[in-house]
Write a protein that holds these residues in place. Structure first.
Motif, PDB file in Angstrom:
ATOM      1  N   VAL A 150       0.879  -1.165   0.000  1.00 17.03           N
ATOM      2  CA  VAL A 150       0.000   0.000   0.000  1.00 17.03           C
ATOM      3  C   VAL A 150       0.918   1.217   0.000  1.00 17.03           C
ATOM      4  O   VAL A 150       1.618   1.466   0.979  1.00 17.03           O
ATOM      5  CB  VAL A 150      -0.939   0.015   1.229  1.00 17.03           C
ATOM      6  N   HIS A 151       0.926   1.937  -1.119  1.00 13.24           N
ATOM      7  CA  HIS A 151       1.862   3.047  -1.290  1.00 13.24           C
ATOM      8  C   HIS A 151       1.157   4.392  -1.234  1.00 13.24           C
ATOM      9  O   HIS A 151       0.089   4.567  -1.825  1.00 13.24           O
ATOM     10  CB  HIS A 151       2.564   2.951  -2.639  1.00 13.24           C
ATOM     11  N   GLY A 152       1.805   5.332  -0.559  1.00 14.99           N
ATOM     12  CA  GLY A 152       1.379   6.723  -0.604  1.00 14.99           C
ATOM     13  C   GLY A 152       1.809   7.315  -1.932  1.00 14.99           C
ATOM     14  O   GLY A 152       2.947   7.101  -2.378  1.00 14.99           O
ATOM     15  N   GLY A 161       6.060   8.177  -5.703  1.00 15.73           N
ATOM     16  CA  GLY A 161       6.131   8.705  -7.058  1.00 15.73           C
ATOM     17  C   GLY A 161       5.062   8.234  -8.019  1.00 15.73           C
ATOM     18  O   GLY A 161       5.347   7.986  -9.189  1.00 15.73           O
ATOM     19  N   HIS A 162       3.826   8.139  -7.554  1.00 17.94           N
ATOM     20  CA  HIS A 162       2.729   7.743  -8.437  1.00 17.94           C
ATOM     21  C   HIS A 162       2.488   8.836  -9.468  1.00 17.94           C
ATOM     22  O   HIS A 162       2.821  10.001  -9.255  1.00 17.94           O
ATOM     23  CB  HIS A 162       1.460   7.485  -7.611  1.00 17.94           C
ATOM     24  N   GLY A 191       0.752  12.522  -6.530  1.00 11.99           N
ATOM     25  CA  GLY A 191       2.089  11.978  -6.671  1.00 11.99           C
ATOM     26  C   GLY A 191       2.984  12.814  -7.567  1.00 11.99           C
ATOM     27  O   GLY A 191       4.206  12.798  -7.425  1.00 11.99           O
ATOM     28  N   SER A 192       2.399  13.549  -8.488  1.00 10.53           N
ATOM     29  CA  SER A 192       3.172  14.382  -9.405  1.00 10.53           C
ATOM     30  C   SER A 192       3.592  15.704  -8.777  1.00 10.53           C
ATOM     31  O   SER A 192       4.413  16.418  -9.346  1.00 10.53           O
ATOM     32  CB  SER A 192       2.354  14.669 -10.666  1.00 10.53           C
ATOM     33  N   ARG A 193       3.024  16.028  -7.646  1.00 11.02           N
ATOM     34  CA  ARG A 193       3.342  17.278  -6.954  1.00 11.02           C
ATOM     35  C   ARG A 193       4.787  17.248  -6.475  1.00 11.02           C
ATOM     36  O   ARG A 193       5.249  16.244  -5.938  1.00 11.02           O
ATOM     37  CB  ARG A 193       2.408  17.405  -5.757  1.00 11.02           C
ATOM     38  N   ARG A 194       5.489  18.326  -6.640  1.00  8.22           N
ATOM     39  CA  ARG A 194       6.873  18.406  -6.175  1.00  8.22           C
ATOM     40  C   ARG A 194       7.022  19.565  -5.207  1.00  8.22           C
ATOM     41  O   ARG A 194       6.533  20.668  -5.475  1.00  8.22           O
ATOM     42  CB  ARG A 194       7.835  18.600  -7.347  1.00  8.22           C
ATOM     43  N   PRO A 195       7.725  19.353  -4.118  1.00  5.69           N
ATOM     44  CA  PRO A 195       7.919  20.428  -3.141  1.00  5.69           C
ATOM     45  C   PRO A 195       8.756  21.562  -3.729  1.00  5.69           C
ATOM     46  O   PRO A 195       9.636  21.340  -4.563  1.00  5.69           O
ATOM     47  CB  PRO A 195       8.684  19.762  -1.997  1.00  5.69           C
ATOM     48  N   TRP A 245      -2.448   2.009  -4.571  1.00  2.90           N
ATOM     49  CA  TRP A 245      -2.039   3.396  -4.377  1.00  2.90           C
ATOM     50  C   TRP A 245      -3.070   4.121  -3.517  1.00  2.90           C
ATOM     51  O   TRP A 245      -4.266   3.836  -3.590  1.00  2.90           O
ATOM     52  CB  TRP A 245      -1.885   4.097  -5.723  1.00  2.90           C
ATOM     53  N   GLU A 246      -2.595   5.041  -2.749  1.00  2.00           N
ATOM     54  CA  GLU A 246      -3.443   5.828  -1.850  1.00  2.00           C
ATOM     55  C   GLU A 246      -4.651   6.415  -2.599  1.00  2.00           C
ATOM     56  O   GLU A 246      -5.773   6.369  -2.103  1.00  2.00           O
ATOM     57  CB  GLU A 246      -2.576   6.938  -1.260  1.00  2.00           C
TER      58      GLU A 246
END
Length: 114
Positions: free
Chosen positions: A42-44, A49-50, A55-59, A95-96
């Motif tokens: 079970v991945h966040g 990196g979904h 998941g595509s959001r980058r800090p 995926w979350e």
């Protein structure tokens, strides 16, 4: 994690029994069904990196560090799945973001575990 607990509760309610985080298996899968030789991760979305919007959001802060960190997580996940499959295990990754479809989740679990 919350998403993992959702999957655990549902799998148990469907009558499946499992082990948690077996350290002797590659990647230490979240749920292990030894008799079926099946595992579930079970991945966040962000941390693994979904390709969904979350998941595509980058800090914006320390972006290079996080890009490298997430890339390492993705590579580690791929290696764990490949190692498990080479050992004869069937692998499912949830995926979350997929857990929001609560009506489809029981069918997906039963199709994989059945």
């Amino acid at each position: 994690t919350g998403p993992e607990m959702t999957v655990r509760r549902l799998a148990h309610a469907l009558g499946y029994r499992f082990r948690l985080h077996r350290k002797d298996l590659p990647g230490s899968p979240d749920l292990v069904f030894p008799g079926r030789r099946k595992v579930i991760f079970v991945h966040g979305c962000f941390w693994h990196g979904h390709d969904c919007p979350r998941g595509s959001r980058r800090p914006k802060q320390n972006a290079e560090y996080w890009r490298a960190k997430i890339a390492r997580n993705v590579a580690r996940d791929q290696e764990a799945v490949a190692a498990l499959e080479n050992e004869g295990w069937r692998v499912m990754t949830l995926w979350e973001c997929e857990l929001k479809d609560v009506e489809a989740l029981p069918d997906r679990l039963q199709a994989f575990l059945g």
